[in-house]
Design an enzyme around this catalytic site. Structure first.
Site, mmCIF file in Angstrom:
data_model
loop_
_atom_site.group_PDB
_atom_site.id
_atom_site.type_symbol
_atom_site.label_atom_id
_atom_site.label_comp_id
_atom_site.label_asym_id
_atom_site.label_seq_id
_atom_site.Cartn_x
_atom_site.Cartn_y
_atom_site.Cartn_z
ATOM 1 C CG HIS A 322 -2.031 0.995 1.060
ATOM 2 N ND1 HIS A 322 -1.908 2.304 1.442
ATOM 3 C CD2 HIS A 322 -3.252 0.871 0.483
ATOM 4 C CE1 HIS A 322 -3.014 2.938 1.130
ATOM 5 N NE2 HIS A 322 -3.843 2.099 0.540
ATOM 6 C CG ASP A 381 -8.290 -4.231 -3.426
ATOM 7 O OD1 ASP A 381 -9.520 -4.183 -3.338
ATOM 8 O OD2 ASP A 381 -7.599 -3.259 -3.762
#
Ligand code: COA
Length: 440
Positions: A322, A381
């Site tokens: 991320h 995700d």
């Protein structure tokens, strides 16, 4: 003339002539991806809507910490505990108006949303059923742009008009993605066409389940988990690619439909909202090539993916990493817990363990390849695609559901841009000579 043959010969040249050597970026300290050298984003503005924390500075050094996500001063773990029903609608209200709604405010808001859930007359036939698209995000983007011509005053920059455009979009996204999906199944997969009208009084999550299923049946647990997924995806600060896109496009003074359409285009990318779909594809690829319960085989295969020797050869382990979070993504932590509950109930613990092992082994591999300080965490995700799968939600809808969750955030980031900063966003690019022989 054989165009394909011609394209093959010229495309290499087009790539060569447009590629800029890495050395220039380093030499002139150009912030690729608008990132500082420690990976943090270049600060380009303020936002009061949401906040994303993934590290802190200790003695001037960026240090990983557990991730924190805050919507309008409320930490995400507190937010999800603060309502019994209509969680997503409460979250949308919070984002738009800066506070959670009282009971009567929520009732009014739900009534307003319900009033706009159906598409304008003939819109479904003309826009959604005609010229169908194999990709629901593409259909969504085109539908948003088409809604411009159903608006009496689409270019108005009056806040009341923009608010109404925003509320209509928030109400209609579930209908557009559900009908877009049904049209896709009908035209491309030879299935019967089902168009269920949206229902009043049941909110967004239940309406989606009601409209995407031929038998329009769903359980309370399914609706609750979808509601949670929508809340977790609703907002992520100003720097994520689609929110920033909304700021950039809105800063030109253009209309709401152009700005939100652009944000949808941004979210469609596999490095942004498209990642949940890529995770499921990657997991299917792993299952097809190795005994995924064998940790040695799994680790070797993940290394192959990283080295661009397996899966789609892009070198990415989807669902991991991320731009802001380092040690953990709070959304992934919440979803992992839900995924475990659901997997147990649906007898899918084998596959749940595979996702957990991908998370664990990727962390190990990063430390081995990049050093003990290298920190990578599972992002939202990794588990969202798995949860959608357990909920029997078709994969074509994974990213459109993300868009449905995020549209209120885009709308309010647009308003924040318009009322706070009148300057058009216009950064600079240094110009290199075409043969890279120097600068202009
Ligand atoms: N697989 C392989 N390598 C990864 C990676 C992943 N999932 N995530 C990060 N990296 C690499 C980066 O390429 C970078 O390598 P480099 O130093 O050699 O250039 C390094 O790790 C550090 O990356 P970082 O700066 O922490 O992340 P980023 O901001 O460059 O990338 C993402 C963030 C989300 C784009 C990236 O992690 C990614 O592409 N993940 C997979 C797609 C995904 O799951 N997206 C959903 C995001 S919610």
């Amino acid at each position: 003339m054989d165009v394909n043959k011609w394209l093959k010969t010229v495309s290499g040249e087009v790539e060569r002539v447009n590629k800029i050597s890495k050395e220039y970026y380093n030499k002139y300290d150009i912030k690729q991806g608008l990132r500082n050298s420690d990976g943090t984003g270049v600060v380009v503005g303020f936002t009061k809507i949401g906040s994303v924390h993934g590290s802190k500075y200790v003695n001037g050094k960026k240090t990983p910490v557990d991730g924190k996500l805050i919507y309008r001063n409320i930490e995400i773990n507190d937010l999800i505990k603060s309502f019994k029903e209509f969680g997503f609608e409460c979250t949308v209200y919070l984002l738009l108006f800066g506070k959670l709604p009282l009971k009567n405010e929520l009732d009014n808001f739900n009534e307003i949303l319900d009033g706009y859930r159906r598409m304008p007359p003939a819109f479904t036939e003309n826009m959604i059923l005609k010229s169908p698209s194999n990709n629901v995000m593409n259909k969504l983007q085109r539908s948003i742009l088409a809604l411009y011509s159903y608006d009496q005053d689409p270019d108005s920059l009056e806040i009341d008009k923009i608010l109404l455009q925003s509320i209509k979009l928030i109400a209609r996204f579930p209908t557009i993605i559900s009908y877009g999906y049904q049209a896709k199944c009908h035209y491309f997969d030879n299935q019967s066409l089902y168009l269920h009208n949206p229902k009043k009084g049941i909110g967004t999550a239940k309406n989606i389940l009601h409209m995407i299923r031929a038998d329009n049946l769903y359980t309370a647990l399914e609706a609750d988990i979808l509601d949670l997924l929508l809340i977790l995806h609703a907002e992520h600060g100003g720097g994520n690619n689609s929110a920033f896109t909304t700021h950039v496009v809105s800063s030109t003074g253009t209309d709401t439909y152009s700005a939100i359409g652009a944000a949808v285009g941004s979210l469609k990318g596999p490095k942004h909202g498209g990642a949940n779909l890529k995770v499921v594809e990657m997991v299917n690829d792993i299952k097809a090539h190795i005994d995924y319960t064998d940790m040695v085989q799994l680790k070797d295969y993940l290394i192959k993916i990283l080295k661009k020797k397996a899966f789609n050869r892009k070198g990415l382990i989807y669902g991991m990493g991320h731009a802001v979070y380092t040690k953990s993504d709070p959304r992934a932590v919440i979803l992992k817990e839900k995924a475990a509950e659901l997997a147990k109930e649906k007898n899918q613990m084998d596959e749940f363990d595979l996702y957990c092992n991908i998370e664990k082994l990727t962390k190990d591999i990063f430390k081995e390849l990049k050093g003990e300080d290298a920190e990578i965490c599972a992002n939202v995700d990794l588990y969202s695609g798995f949860v959608y799968k357990l909920l029997n939600i078709p994969k074509e809808l994974y990213t459109p559901l993300f868009a449905t969750a995020r549209v209120a955030s885009w709308c309010v980031h647009r308003i924040e841009q318009l009322v706070s900063d009148e300057k058009i966003i216009r950064p600079a690019y240094k110009s290199l000579k075409n043969d890279e022989s120097g600068m202009y």
